[in-house]
Each structure stands twice: as structure tokens, then as C-alpha cells.
Write an enzyme that holds these catalytic residues in place. Structure first.
Site, mmCIF file in Angstrom:
data_model
loop_
_atom_site.group_PDB
_atom_site.id
_atom_site.type_symbol
_atom_site.label_atom_id
_atom_site.label_comp_id
_atom_site.label_asym_id
_atom_site.label_seq_id
_atom_site.Cartn_x
_atom_site.Cartn_y
_atom_site.Cartn_z
ATOM 1 N N GLU A 1 0.899 -1.193 -0.065
ATOM 2 C CA GLU A 1 -0.157 0.006 0.070
ATOM 3 C C GLU A 1 0.835 1.246 0.004
ATOM 4 O OE1 GLU A 1 0.104 1.969 2.902
ATOM 5 O OE2 GLU A 1 -0.297 0.621 4.747
ATOM 6 N N ARG B 1 0.079 -2.685 11.969
ATOM 7 C CA ARG B 1 -0.853 -3.180 11.123
ATOM 8 C C ARG B 1 -1.303 -2.347 9.953
ATOM 9 N NH1 ARG B 1 -6.519 -4.268 10.519
ATOM 10 N NH2 ARG B 1 -7.172 -2.511 11.854
ATOM 11 N N CYS C 1 8.044 -1.336 -1.933
ATOM 12 C CA CYS C 1 9.084 -1.986 -2.002
ATOM 13 C C CYS C 1 10.140 -1.958 -1.382
ATOM 14 C CB CYS C 1 9.396 -2.100 -3.551
ATOM 15 S SG CYS C 1 10.392 -0.554 -3.988
ATOM 16 N N HIS D 1 13.183 0.027 -7.858
ATOM 17 C CA HIS D 1 12.591 -1.152 -7.258
ATOM 18 C C HIS D 1 13.659 -2.016 -6.227
ATOM 19 C CE1 HIS D 1 9.710 -4.285 -6.550
ATOM 20 N NE2 HIS D 1 10.518 -5.200 -7.110
ATOM 21 N N ASP E 1 11.262 -11.231 -3.792
ATOM 22 C CA ASP E 1 10.749 -9.922 -4.167
ATOM 23 C C ASP E 1 9.042 -9.841 -3.441
ATOM 24 O OD1 ASP E 1 9.509 -7.352 -4.863
ATOM 25 O OD2 ASP E 1 9.739 -7.938 -6.898
#
Length: 273
Positions: free
Chosen positions: A34, A59, A64, A104, A125
Site C-alpha cells: 500500500e 498493522r 518495495c 525497485h 521480491d
């Protein structure tokens, strides 16, 4: 490490291929991808303590730089030989398109073969959103590797560049390219800052969330919620209010949005205006 393993429901063990696979599968099914922080103008954490506080104890999910930093550090604690890598995202781009930025994060894992374990070199990943590989992938060129959600493969140009691809719609789609050069933390900090602040960053302009369970994949793109089951069934619905979007983030993705300042107004501005 213990709190992380408790969060994803995996017991510790020797650093072998089997444990690595259990961890990767459980991670992508438990901790969602998210972008609520960059979407609402908040600086995401890049240091271990902040990432653990957010993804393990808070939570929340992340992107990445957070997911794969967390995985890298835990695997190192468990005794795996890990190398932090960085790639250029190519998903959705035609062949021959100009290079993209190195933004990334992913992890190389080398496991020594033993009498009870094949060992090998793998890429893990857990931070590629709705098309994340839900298993660690052996770093071999040209071999299709099935997961519960899709087939993946690597290809190499023989000069040090590797390409990770996913089979979709009968063809191989490139997700990103990378090389095996270890990357220092400062490069990830720069990438995180760039994607958080650059006006052209899609992580600033649109809400995204995803997780990959054992028999399903859920994604949220703006106000479009999609659930794809591994048996081929797909459910889609358009969310019509910011309150409904927040309910889906909480109930379907397990995200605690209570500490995300300005989220409801940001959803209205970006997606419902």
C-alpha cells in the site's frame, strides 16, 4: 525477527529453501502492499526500526523499499546470505522504451546445498504490488517457474542484466530489469524520497493496495476493487465513497488507517472529485 515471524505465522527454522518459500508466501498473504504514506504526503520510513514499527507492529503495509528491506533484514537474521539489489520497473512499457529509474528494491539469496536441501541462488521480491511473485524464484535464465498466481521467469543478456517476466494473457510481460551489484542503503533512501516527492510519481497521485493470498489476489486501484481467485473467477466493484474505500482497506486488506492523517479527504480529492 520473532515479532515478524509471529505477524506472518511462520515458525523459525534452518535457513533452507523450504523456510524461505514459507516466509515469502506468508509475507505477501499477510502484509499488504500500500502507498498510503506517499499518497497523503507522509514520508515513509527507510530505516529498519521505522519499517518494523509500521509493518510488523502497526498493522500497516508499505511499498518495495519497506517490504523488501524488512524481508532482507529478517532473512539475514535467520542466517541466509542476502544481497540487496535494485531494479528498473518496465511493467506496461513497450520494448525499446527509454530506461526507467532504479527504484525497485529486491533481494538476492544464496543457499548452500546440504544433504537435505537443494540450495541455490534465488531472488525474493515481496514488494511488487498486484503482480508480486508469491514464491522465491531461482535465478536461472529461461525456465518458467509456476506460483499459485502466475508463472514467472528470468532472462539474461549475458552481460550482467537480468529481466524478470510474468506470463499474462498467453505472453511474457516484463516486470523489471536488474543486475547483481549490491546496493547501499542511501540509494534506497534516494529512491524512496524521489517517488514520495516527485510530482510525476504515480504513488503520489493514486491510491493502490494489494495482497496475494493462497487462493486469491486482491487489488485496489483508486476506487476500483478487484478480487481474482486462482480458479479463474474474478469479482470487481467500484467504490463510490471515501468511507467505503477506507472500509475496504480495513476489512479486505487488514490495514489500520486510523493513524493516516487526511486520508479520507485525499481520497475524495484524488478519486471522487
Amino acid at each position: 525477527m520473532v515479532a515478524y515471524l509471529d505477524r506472518i505465522g511462520v515458525a523459525p527454522g534452518p535457513p533452507d529453501v523450504a523456510l524461505l518459500s514459507r516466509i515469502v508466501r506468508a509475507h505477501v498473504a499477510t502484509i499488504p502492499f500500500e502507498n498510503l504514506d506517499p499518497f497523503t504526503g507522509t514520508e515513509p520510513p527507510v530505516e529498519r526500526a521505522g519499517i518494523v514499527a509500521k509493518l510488523v507492529h502497526g498493522r500497516r503495509g508499505g511499498w518495495c523499499f519497506e517490504h523488501n528491506r524488512l524481508l532482507h533484514d529478517v532473512l539475514g537474521d535467520l542466517g541466509y546470505r542476502v544481497t540487496p539489489l535494485v531494479g528498473r520497473v518496465r511493467l506496461g512499457l513497450p520494448d525499446g522504451a527509454p530506461p526507467t529509474m532504479r527504484t525497485h528494491r529486491l533481494t538476492l539469496i544464496e543457499i548452500t546445498a546440504t544433504a537435505g536441501d537443494t540450495g541455490g541462488t534465488f531472488v525474493a521480491d515481496v514488494g511488487f504490488g498486484g503482480t508480486v511473485p508469491s514464491e522465491p524464484l531461482r535465478l536461472v535464465s529461461g525456465t518458467a517457474q509456476p506460483t499459485a498466481h502466475a508463472e514467472h521467469r528470468f532472462r539474461t543478456d549475458g552481460a550482467g542484466t537480468w529481466t524478470q517476466q510474468r506470463r499474462g494473457g498467453g505472453e511474457w510481460l516484463t516486470q523489471y530489469t536488474f543486475d547483481l551489484t549490491p546496493v547501499p542503503d542511501i540509494d534506497y533512501a534516494m529512491g524512496s524520497w524521489y517517488l514520495t516527492h516527485h510530482p510525476g510519481s504515480h504513488f503520489r497521485t493514486g491510491l493502490v493496495a494489494a495482497y496475494s493470498g493462497a487462493d486469491r489476489r486482491a487489488t485496489l486501484a483508486g476506487t476500483r476493487y478487484t478480487l481474482r481467485r486462482t480458479d479463474g473467477r474474478t469479482e470487481e466493484r467500484e467504490l463510490t465513497t471515501s468511507a467505503e474505500v477506507i472500509r475496504v482497506l480495513e476489512a479486505e486488506f487488514g490495514i489500520d488507517t486510523s493513524g493516516v492523517a487526511g486520508l479520507e479527504q485525499r481520497i475524495r480529492t484524488a478519486h471522487l472529485g
